[in-house]
Design a protein around this motif. Structure first.
Motif, PDB file in Angstrom:
ATOM      1  N   ARG A  13       1.798   4.791   7.986  1.00 49.09           N
ATOM      2  CA  ARG A  13       0.622   5.346   7.295  1.00 49.09           C
ATOM      3  C   ARG A  13       0.569   6.869   7.363  1.00 49.09           C
ATOM      4  NH1 ARG A  13      -2.534   1.664   5.150  1.00 49.09           N
ATOM      5  NH2 ARG A  13      -2.725  -0.396   6.111  1.00 49.09           N
ATOM      6  N   MET A  19       4.395   6.292   2.227  1.00 48.44           N
ATOM      7  CA  MET A  19       3.188   5.663   1.676  1.00 48.44           C
ATOM      8  C   MET A  19       3.155   5.772   0.143  1.00 48.44           C
ATOM      9  SD  MET A  19       1.519   4.008   3.896  1.00 48.44           S
ATOM     10  CE  MET A  19       0.128   3.626   2.834  1.00 48.44           C
ATOM     11  N   ARG A  23       2.991   2.464  -2.209  1.00 50.66           N
ATOM     12  CA  ARG A  23       1.964   2.242  -3.247  1.00 50.66           C
ATOM     13  C   ARG A  23       2.607   2.036  -4.615  1.00 50.66           C
ATOM     14  NH1 ARG A  23      -0.853   5.879   0.064  1.00 50.66           N
ATOM     15  NH2 ARG A  23      -0.050   7.672  -1.070  1.00 50.66           N
ATOM     16  N   LEU A 137       3.353  -2.908   1.617  1.00 49.70           N
ATOM     17  CA  LEU A 137       1.935  -2.625   1.452  1.00 49.70           C
ATOM     18  C   LEU A 137       1.335  -3.758   0.637  1.00 49.70           C
ATOM     19  CD1 LEU A 137      -0.338  -0.557   2.007  1.00 49.70           C
ATOM     20  CD2 LEU A 137       0.243   0.485  -0.203  1.00 49.70           C
ATOM     21  N   ASP A 141      -4.188  -3.477   1.099  1.00 44.33           N
ATOM     22  CA  ASP A 141      -3.810  -2.245   1.784  1.00 44.33           C
ATOM     23  C   ASP A 141      -3.330  -2.450   3.219  1.00 44.33           C
ATOM     24  OD1 ASP A 141      -3.948  -0.476  -0.325  1.00 44.33           O
ATOM     25  OD2 ASP A 141      -6.032   0.067   0.062  1.00 44.33           O
ATOM     26  N   ILE A 143      -0.497  -3.308   5.931  1.00 44.82           N
ATOM     27  CA  ILE A 143       0.956  -3.158   5.947  1.00 44.82           C
ATOM     28  C   ILE A 143       1.519  -4.316   6.752  1.00 44.82           C
ATOM     29  CG2 ILE A 143       2.907  -1.779   6.771  1.00 44.82           C
ATOM     30  CD1 ILE A 143       1.233   0.708   6.153  1.00 44.82           C
TER      31      ILE A 143
END
Length: 193
Positions: A13, A19, A23, A137, A141, A143
């Protein structure tokens, strides 16, 4: 979630590049996907050694699993994912259908590679337990982490051969490249045999 898994998630994160890729790949809704290999273990090593996020990361390996092993199907996914990113990520996000790996792996690496039933199964065959870590992910949200060989080695900055497979033919090169960037690494050499 174990303490090591929670620490891994915290490190992931805190890595803006990783990240961003997580996404972007999640938005492509690929079947049974993970980001694994260098982008994950290098993020951990950077955090543990005080190096900046992204140091040493040459690419982001994305594995997914689609029983359609045609090159055309994989190529469409590769192009779709690439189109979802701007540079420098467009050229560093490398997508591979894990169902296709047995087709090209023997010629490329000189080792046999039996068919897989899913992406996480591929991790069991990575050359070192420290490399055999994947993250995804999720839609909420969270992980999720897959580490079939454990997380101890990645956090101990230790490279050892995967005990479940033969030593990789390019083991010495793997070690040399890793130590050039992270000289703190401890290496457990394969037993002579």
């Amino acid at each position: 979630m174990s303490d090591l898994e929670a620490r891994l998630v915290e490190i992931v994160r805190a890595d803006p590049g990783l990240m961003h890729v997580l996404r972007g790949v999640r938005d492509q809704d690929l079947p049974d996907w993970r980001i694994f290999s260098g982008a994950v273990y290098q993020s951990v090593w950077n955090a543990l050694t005080g190096r900046p996020a992204g140091y040493g990361v040459r690419d982001y390996d994305v594995g997914y699993y689609d029983p359609d092993t045609s090159w055309d199907a994989e190529d469409l996914v590769i192009k779709r994912v690439a189109a979802a990113f701007d540079e420098p990520f467009r050229s560093t996000v490398e997508v591979r259908n894990q169902a296709r790996v047995p087709i090209w792996f023997p010629a490329h690496f000189g080792e046999p590679y039996d068919p897989l039933a899913g992406t996480d199964e591929a991790l069991e065959r990575f050359v070192s337990p420290a490399f055999a870590v994947g993250v995804r992910l999720e839609k909420d949200d969270a992980i999720s982490v897959a580490a079939p060989l454990g997380l101890e080695d990645i956090f101990a900055l230790t490279l050892r051969p995967n005990p479940n497979r033969g030593v990789a033919r390019d083991w010495a090169r793997v070690i040399e490249r890793a130590r050039a960037r992270w000289p703190e690494l401890q290496v457990v050499e394969p037993e002579a045999g």
